[in-house]
Design a protein around this motif. Structure first.
Motif, PDB file in Angstrom:
ATOM      1  N   PRO A   1      33.085  17.795  55.398  1.00  0.00           N
ATOM      2  CA  PRO A   1      32.815  16.364  55.143  1.00  0.00           C
ATOM      3  C   PRO A   1      31.735  16.146  54.082  1.00  0.00           C
ATOM      4  CG  PRO A   1      32.794  16.867  57.492  1.00  0.00           C
ATOM      5  CD  PRO A   1      32.823  18.177  56.781  1.00  0.00           C
ATOM      6  N   ASP A   2      30.893  17.171  53.824  1.00  0.00           N
ATOM      7  CA  ASP A   2      29.835  17.023  52.809  1.00  0.00           C
ATOM      8  C   ASP A   2      30.369  17.174  51.382  1.00  0.00           C
ATOM      9  OD1 ASP A   2      28.025  16.679  54.809  1.00  0.00           O
ATOM     10  OD2 ASP A   2      27.546  18.825  54.948  1.00  0.00           O
ATOM     11  N   ALA A   3      31.667  17.511  51.256  1.00  0.00           N
ATOM     12  CA  ALA A   3      32.237  17.756  49.912  1.00  0.00           C
ATOM     13  C   ALA A   3      32.297  16.483  49.070  1.00  0.00           C
ATOM     14  CB  ALA A   3      33.631  18.366  50.039  1.00  0.00           C
ATOM     15  N   GLY A   4      32.136  15.319  49.726  1.00  0.00           N
ATOM     16  CA  GLY A   4      32.152  14.052  48.971  1.00  0.00           C
ATOM     17  C   GLY A   4      33.301  13.166  49.400  1.00  0.00           C
ATOM     18  N   ASP A   5      33.429  12.043  48.708  1.00  0.00           N
ATOM     19  CA  ASP A   5      34.481  11.083  49.068  1.00  0.00           C
ATOM     20  C   ASP A   5      35.825  11.465  48.455  1.00  0.00           C
ATOM     21  OD1 ASP A   5      32.675   9.605  50.452  1.00  0.00           O
ATOM     22  OD2 ASP A   5      32.126   8.363  48.730  1.00  0.00           O
ATOM     23  N   ALA A   6      35.781  11.895  47.211  1.00  0.00           N
ATOM     24  CA  ALA A   6      37.033  12.226  46.511  1.00  0.00           C
ATOM     25  C   ALA A   6      36.786  13.387  45.549  1.00  0.00           C
ATOM     26  CB  ALA A   6      37.532  11.022  45.749  1.00  0.00           C
ATOM     27  N   LEU A   7      37.739  14.285  45.478  1.00  0.00           N
ATOM     28  CA  LEU A   7      37.598  15.439  44.588  1.00  0.00           C
ATOM     29  C   LEU A   7      38.418  15.272  43.308  1.00  0.00           C
ATOM     30  CD1 LEU A   7      37.986  18.228  47.301  1.00  0.00           C
ATOM     31  CD2 LEU A   7      35.864  17.322  46.368  1.00  0.00           C
ATOM     32  N   VAL A   8      39.378  14.362  43.362  1.00  0.00           N
ATOM     33  CA  VAL A   8      40.291  14.198  42.222  1.00  0.00           C
ATOM     34  C   VAL A   8      40.353  12.730  41.819  1.00  0.00           C
ATOM     35  CG1 VAL A   8      42.655  14.569  41.401  1.00  0.00           C
ATOM     36  CG2 VAL A   8      41.733  16.035  43.181  1.00  0.00           C
ATOM     37  N   SER A   9      40.384  12.489  40.518  1.00  0.00           N
ATOM     38  CA  SER A   9      40.624  11.123  40.042  1.00  0.00           C
ATOM     39  C   SER A   9      42.112  11.029  39.705  1.00  0.00           C
ATOM     40  CB  SER A   9      39.767  10.841  38.800  1.00  0.00           C
ATOM     41  OG  SER A   9      40.312   9.771  38.087  1.00  0.00           O
ATOM     42  N   TYR A  10      42.862  10.331  40.574  1.00  0.00           N
ATOM     43  CA  TYR A  10      44.311  10.280  40.368  1.00  0.00           C
ATOM     44  C   TYR A  10      44.679   9.430  39.148  1.00  0.00           C
ATOM     45  CZ  TYR A  10      44.573  12.778  44.690  1.00  0.00           C
ATOM     46  OH  TYR A  10      44.424  13.748  45.627  1.00  0.00           O
ATOM     47  N   GLY A  11      43.795   8.488  38.815  1.00  0.00           N
ATOM     48  CA  GLY A  11      43.996   7.703  37.592  1.00  0.00           C
ATOM     49  C   GLY A  11      43.961   8.611  36.368  1.00  0.00           C
ATOM     50  N   ALA A  12      43.013   9.558  36.398  1.00  0.00           N
ATOM     51  CA  ALA A  12      42.895  10.506  35.276  1.00  0.00           C
ATOM     52  C   ALA A  12      44.115  11.426  35.214  1.00  0.00           C
ATOM     53  CB  ALA A  12      41.620  11.327  35.417  1.00  0.00           C
ATOM     54  N   VAL A  13      44.629  11.819  36.387  1.00  0.00           N
ATOM     55  CA  VAL A  13      45.829  12.684  36.420  1.00  0.00           C
ATOM     56  C   VAL A  13      47.003  11.957  35.760  1.00  0.00           C
ATOM     57  CG1 VAL A  13      47.522  13.797  37.943  1.00  0.00           C
ATOM     58  CG2 VAL A  13      45.092  13.944  38.487  1.00  0.00           C
ATOM     59  N   ILE A  14      47.164  10.680  36.128  1.00  0.00           N
ATOM     60  CA  ILE A  14      48.285   9.902  35.579  1.00  0.00           C
ATOM     61  C   ILE A  14      48.098   9.677  34.074  1.00  0.00           C
ATOM     62  CG2 ILE A  14      49.399   7.613  35.649  1.00  0.00           C
ATOM     63  CD1 ILE A  14      48.745   7.726  38.744  1.00  0.00           C
ATOM     64  N   ALA A  15      46.842   9.385  33.671  1.00  0.00           N
ATOM     65  CA  ALA A  15      46.570   9.174  32.235  1.00  0.00           C
ATOM     66  C   ALA A  15      46.845  10.458  31.441  1.00  0.00           C
ATOM     67  CB  ALA A  15      45.128   8.739  32.043  1.00  0.00           C
ATOM     68  N   ALA A  16      46.428  11.598  32.001  1.00  0.00           N
ATOM     69  CA  ALA A  16      46.653  12.881  31.303  1.00  0.00           C
ATOM     70  C   ALA A  16      48.149  13.161  31.167  1.00  0.00           C
ATOM     71  CB  ALA A  16      45.963  14.008  32.052  1.00  0.00           C
ATOM     72  N   ALA A  17      48.915  12.821  32.224  1.00  0.00           N
ATOM     73  CA  ALA A  17      50.367  13.036  32.172  1.00  0.00           C
ATOM     74  C   ALA A  17      51.009  12.092  31.148  1.00  0.00           C
ATOM     75  CB  ALA A  17      50.973  12.815  33.552  1.00  0.00           C
ATOM     76  N   ALA A  18      50.502  10.851  31.088  1.00  0.00           N
ATOM     77  CA  ALA A  18      51.055   9.879  30.133  1.00  0.00           C
ATOM     78  C   ALA A  18      50.829  10.357  28.692  1.00  0.00           C
ATOM     79  CB  ALA A  18      50.400   8.519  30.348  1.00  0.00           C
ATOM     80  N   VAL A  19      49.662  10.919  28.460  1.00  0.00           N
ATOM     81  CA  VAL A  19      49.355  11.431  27.114  1.00  0.00           C
ATOM     82  C   VAL A  19      50.274  12.617  26.778  1.00  0.00           C
ATOM     83  CG1 VAL A  19      47.556  12.626  25.820  1.00  0.00           C
ATOM     84  CG2 VAL A  19      46.996  10.545  27.031  1.00  0.00           C
TER      85      VAL A  19
END
Lengths: 276, 273
Positions: free
Chosen positions: A143-161
């Protein structure tokens, strides 16, 4: 105005037919299955992971599958559908009608680009699903790893590019196809151009570092003649801490779209007097 | 002959082809020029974040089947497989191959500290042993030659870590690694002490960096500096985190005060602060 709309209508018809032909091909399905298989196999490939965080490793494999199979799909389908029209003489029938050669090229391109979009969407959704599953497991265990490890918006933007890059690659394949006589030659040359475009920044490094005059001129020309495909690899930055900004995505997209327009114009120019 | 060729349409065909090629080259060169400012801005940002490969490190990757992988992504996977190769070379004590593959791994995936740190350790700590063994062993090789070998390998490792710092600026782990090489391989305690201080002052530094800085100052005979440093550090240490070792730091402060003969009223008292 009606000339433009009828031209767009002709382009749309060619694009629609190209799209239907492409999705019916077994090759499309086969590449999709291969990409999905590779993504699922990240569960086992994790054992080989030394340096990267798990999510970064999964993202790397996912985008690797997208880039590799997406490139193969773009080149092969573009060349195959272009030459199929010529070899089966349907292009002759089509161009005998009031269809300009430029419209034929743009229609073919849009049809293939749409197929590649479907491929990108499916693979990106799979990447997000695999990432989300593993992220949930990691966060549940720590639980100490944080709230989120991945930005899914960034994943989608990278795929769009990446999709924009596939567009450039498709337009390059059409240019080569409009000039060459065989499907095989076009595919082989497009693969070679893909390699050059991915590594052209290394030539530019040589150019900037100096060296012999011949090497500098050669490297400088390479850097000007071929688009820099490494620029589209935003996937490397997806889990790199600070997310990349919208300005970067806009710049890279504009760069890609400009090259698509130029390569399509050149393909139309090259195709203008070709014997069919 | 020329009439025949012209009448057969060969010349117009060739002319058309040449015109197409020439127009393509000119248009692409012009496009490259026009788009260069747009591309340069984006590329500078993308590359600064670790995208792309460092050309200098590519030599080791050629022939490993890695370049093909890089074209299609799979950077982390390609680096991992090459890291296995580096370890295999390391087991065989093959110095040139190990060094080259370490360079290749870090060129392919410079984002991972693991490769930089462990590669530098192999170069700085293991390779001098191999070289000395190959020259006849520690008993046969004169101490001056051993020191030279140590220094040569330490310099190579420091070069690798300097490259790592281009990708991971202000990373305390790398600064500590550099400090350790100065300390253990080059015997340069003063530089190591300074580097430990720099590391301790960086965000995310491990607590031990500050303690080691003080200990090295003490070894150098700079006990006043060590005391001053620890007195500055102690209030910042959380008492509920075991790794901070707040109690041990306080004990060190009192030891130094004893050694320096600090008067009772001038002694550090955390409660009073």
């Amino acid at each position: 105005m009606s000339a433009i709309s009828s031209s767009l209508s002709r382009v749309g018809t060619i694009a629609g037919n190209t799209f239907l032909e492409a999705v019916r091909q077994r090759f499309f399905i086969a590449l999709l299955v291969l990409a999905a298989g590779l993504l699922v196999s990240t569960e086992f490939l994790r054992e080989f992971n030394f340096g990267a965080s798990e999510v970064r490793f999964i993202a790397d494999i996912g985008f690797g599958a997208l880039v590799l199979f997406g490139s193969v799909l773009t080149i092969t389908v573009t060349a195959q559908l272009f030459f199929a029209e010529i070899e089966s003489r349907t292009a002759l029938t089509l161009l005998a009608k009031p269809v300009r050669r430029g419209e034929f090229i743009v229609g073919k391109f849009l049809g293939v680009w749409l197929v590649v979009l479907i491929f990108c969407v499916i693979v990106t959704l799979l990447v997000c699903a695999v990432l989300a599953t593993r992220e949930a497991e990691i966060l549940a265990a720590d639980p100490d790893a944080g709230d989120a490890l991945v930005s899914y918006g960034a994943v989608i933007a990278a795929a769009a590019v990446q999709w924009v890059k596939f567009g450039v690659l498709g337009a390059i394949t059409l240019l080569l196809g409009s000039y060459s006589n065989t499907n095989l030659f076009s595919v082989a040359t497009a693969l070679l151009v893909l390699v050059i475009c991915h590594l052209q920044y290394l030539a530019r490094d040589v150019w900037e570092r100096g060296g012999s005059a011949v090497a500098q001129v050669g490297a400088g020309l390479l850097g000007l003649l071929f688009p820099n495909f490494q620029l589209f690899n935003l996937a490397d930055l997806v889990t790199a801490g600070e997310p990349f900004g919208a300005a970067l995505i806009v710049r890279v997209t504009l760069y890609g779209l400009a090259y698509i327009a130029v390569f399509l114009a050149l393909a139309s120019f090259s195709f203008r007097r070709r014997e069919i | 002959m020329s009439d025949a060729a012209e009448s057969s349409g060969m010349f117009p065909f060739l002319r058309d082809r040449l015109v197409t090629v020439a127009v393509t080259l000119v248009v692409l060169t012009a496009t490259g020029f026009v788009l260069r400012p747009l591309e340069a801005t984006a590329w500078a940002e993308v590359r600064a974040r670790g995208a792309g490969i460092d050309a200098a490190g590519l030599e080791g990757a050629v022939g490993q089947g890695v370049v093909a992988g890089l074209l299609g992504g799979f950077r982390a996977l390609a680096a991992d497989f090459l890291w296995l190769k580096a370890n295999s070379n390391w087991e065989e004590m093959d110095l040139p191959a190990t060094q080259t593959t370490i360079r290749a791994v870090t060129a392919i995936d410079p984002r991972q500290l693991y490769f930089w740190v462990n590669g530098a350790r192999m170069i700085a700590y293991d390779m001098p042993v191999w070289r000395i063994e190959r020259a006849g062993g520690p008993d046969a090789v004169p101490a001056s030659v051993q020191a030279r070998i140590d220094e040569e390998q330490a310099r190579v490792a420091l070069g690798l870590l300097a490259d790592a710092q281009r990708f991971h600026a202000d990373n305390p782990t790398l600064v500590i690694e550099v400090a350790n090489i100065h300390l253990r391989r080059l015997g340069d305690v003063a530089t190591a002490a300074q580097l430990y201080r720099e590391a301790a002052e960086l965000p995310g530094a491990p607590f031990y960096a500050a303690r080691i800085h003080a200990e090295l100052l003490r070894n150098l005979g700079r006990r006043h500096e060590a005391l001053e440093w620890l007195v500055g550090v102690h209030p910042t240490l959380p008492r509920d985190v075991p790794e901070a070792m707040s109690g041990i730091v306080l004990a060190r402060i009192h030891e130094l005060e004893d050694e320096l003969g600090v008067s009772a009223e001038s002694r550090y008292n955390p409660v009073a602060r």
